[in-house]
Design a protein around this motif. Sequence first.
Motif, PDB file in Angstrom:
ATOM      1  N   ILE A  16       0.839  -1.453  -0.021  1.00 10.58           N
ATOM      2  CA  ILE A  16       0.207  -0.320  -0.301  1.00 10.58           C
ATOM      3  C   ILE A  16       0.859   1.722   0.009  1.00 10.58           C
ATOM      4  CG2 ILE A  16      -1.494  -0.834   1.034  1.00 10.58           C
ATOM      5  CD1 ILE A  16      -1.271   0.773   4.038  1.00 10.58           C
ATOM      6  N   ASP A  17       0.608   2.494  -0.522  1.00  8.68           N
ATOM      7  CA  ASP A  17       1.069   3.702  -0.340  1.00  8.68           C
ATOM      8  C   ASP A  17       2.229   3.478  -1.091  1.00  8.68           C
ATOM      9  OD1 ASP A  17       0.643   6.167   0.792  1.00  8.68           O
ATOM     10  OD2 ASP A  17       0.963   6.090   2.325  1.00  8.68           O
ATOM     11  N   LYS A  18       2.641   3.556  -2.015  1.00 14.00           N
ATOM     12  CA  LYS A  18       3.531   3.428  -2.309  1.00 14.00           C
ATOM     13  C   LYS A  18       4.419   5.368  -3.232  1.00 14.00           C
ATOM     14  CE  LYS A  18       6.152   1.306  -7.017  1.00 14.00           C
ATOM     15  NZ  LYS A  18       6.134   1.394  -8.247  1.00 14.00           N
ATOM     16  N   GLY A  48       4.148   0.240   2.920  1.00 12.52           N
ATOM     17  CA  GLY A  48       3.763  -0.680   3.403  1.00 12.52           C
ATOM     18  C   GLY A  48       3.369  -2.091   3.039  1.00 12.52           C
ATOM     19  N   TYR A  49       3.264  -2.590   3.773  1.00 12.02           N
ATOM     20  CA  TYR A  49       3.508  -4.185   2.982  1.00 12.02           C
ATOM     21  C   TYR A  49       2.523  -4.426   4.319  1.00 12.02           C
ATOM     22  CZ  TYR A  49       6.500  -3.364   0.160  1.00 12.02           C
ATOM     23  OH  TYR A  49       7.908  -3.214  -0.862  1.00 12.02           O
ATOM     24  N   LEU A  53       1.113  -3.329   7.565  1.00  9.66           N
ATOM     25  CA  LEU A  53       2.329  -3.784   9.418  1.00  9.66           C
ATOM     26  C   LEU A  53       3.209  -3.756   9.298  1.00  9.66           C
ATOM     27  CD1 LEU A  53       2.166  -5.253  11.428  1.00  9.66           C
ATOM     28  CD2 LEU A  53       1.974  -7.536  10.363  1.00  9.66           C
ATOM     29  N   PHE A  54       4.213  -3.162   8.589  1.00  8.63           N
ATOM     30  CA  PHE A  54       5.732  -3.659   7.966  1.00  8.63           C
ATOM     31  C   PHE A  54       6.145  -2.680   6.818  1.00  8.63           C
ATOM     32  CE2 PHE A  54       9.565  -4.241   5.200  1.00  8.63           C
ATOM     33  CZ  PHE A  54      10.499  -4.810   6.713  1.00  8.63           C
ATOM     34  N   TRP A  55       7.094  -1.162   6.806  1.00  6.39           N
ATOM     35  CA  TRP A  55       7.242  -0.508   5.653  1.00  6.39           C
ATOM     36  C   TRP A  55       9.180  -0.498   5.716  1.00  6.39           C
ATOM     37  CZ3 TRP A  55       3.245   3.014   4.088  1.00  6.39           C
ATOM     38  CH2 TRP A  55       2.005   2.624   4.814  1.00  6.39           C
ATOM     39  N   THR A  56       8.258  -0.367   4.489  1.00  2.00           N
ATOM     40  CA  THR A  56      10.197   0.493   3.891  1.00  2.00           C
ATOM     41  C   THR A  56      10.293   1.701   3.912  1.00  2.00           C
ATOM     42  OG1 THR A  56       9.596   0.547   1.323  1.00  2.00           O
ATOM     43  CG2 THR A  56      11.037  -2.168   2.684  1.00  2.00           C
ATOM     44  N   VAL A  57      10.803   2.243   4.148  1.00  3.32           N
ATOM     45  CA  VAL A  57      11.739   3.929   4.740  1.00  3.32           C
ATOM     46  C   VAL A  57      12.539   4.558   3.804  1.00  3.32           C
ATOM     47  CG1 VAL A  57       9.778   3.323   6.561  1.00  3.32           C
ATOM     48  CG2 VAL A  57      12.372   3.535   7.239  1.00  3.32           C
ATOM     49  N   ALA A 156      -1.178   6.362   6.897  1.00  2.00           N
ATOM     50  CA  ALA A 156      -0.469   6.704   6.096  1.00  2.00           C
ATOM     51  C   ALA A 156       1.329   6.080   6.637  1.00  2.00           C
ATOM     52  CB  ALA A 156      -0.419   7.923   6.178  1.00  2.00           C
ATOM     53  N   HIS A 157       2.104   6.930   5.619  1.00  2.00           N
ATOM     54  CA  HIS A 157       3.167   6.448   5.370  1.00  2.00           C
ATOM     55  C   HIS A 157       4.045   6.863   6.559  1.00  2.00           C
ATOM     56  CE1 HIS A 157       5.156  10.131   4.222  1.00  2.00           C
ATOM     57  NE2 HIS A 157       4.001  10.242   3.726  1.00  2.00           N
TER      58      HIS A 157
END
Length: 201
Positions: A16-18, A48-49, A53-57, A156-157
């Motif tokens: 989500i929210d790429k 988000g994935y 639950l999990f986010w690359t930042v 949100a991110h």
Amino acid sequence: MDEDFASFLAEFEPAIDKRYVPPSTIARYRGKLPDQLLAYWEEYGWCGYADGLFWTVNPQEYEPALEAWIGDTSFMEQDAYHVIARSAFGTLYLWGEQTGDTLRIFAPASRCFSSMPDESIDRDFAMRLFFGGLWRRTNDVEGLFAPALRQLGRLAHDEMYGFVPALALGGAPTLANLRKVKAVEHLVILAQLAPLYVTET
């Protein structure tokens, strides 16, 4: 796509929210972070994935949180670290330029998990193993993610689920105590509430 990232996507879909990663940011971290991670950024962006639950930042956005948590510790004398990912509840995944995936911080409980670097594998393969070794259950807290998503809505991110009052102040890890909060700001506040407890793994 390599099999490790394919395994990660199978475990953590949907994304989500790429957010697009600009070439200037790729250039900023070239030589500091593994080329494999930069390739993931170029292909998939920061997002988000598992419904958040999990986010690359973007590591640059998390520099205040990084400084708040380990800026005054011996870790900063050992290596240069960057926050490359986080969980919905404030687990921070740090990557050392020389030591790789050796530090993780569970901010709500002021706990740091430190491990010895594996010098037998190269940086890019180590990054593949990082993603391939992630699991939903280890990013959740007390099974609260699904009910928090239903009750509080999708993150949100720049948001996370934070416990109010904080666990360090005697708060309980319950759904009733969860709030949507700004991630970096909340992480900086949590770093000021209790000393960091380091566990060698």
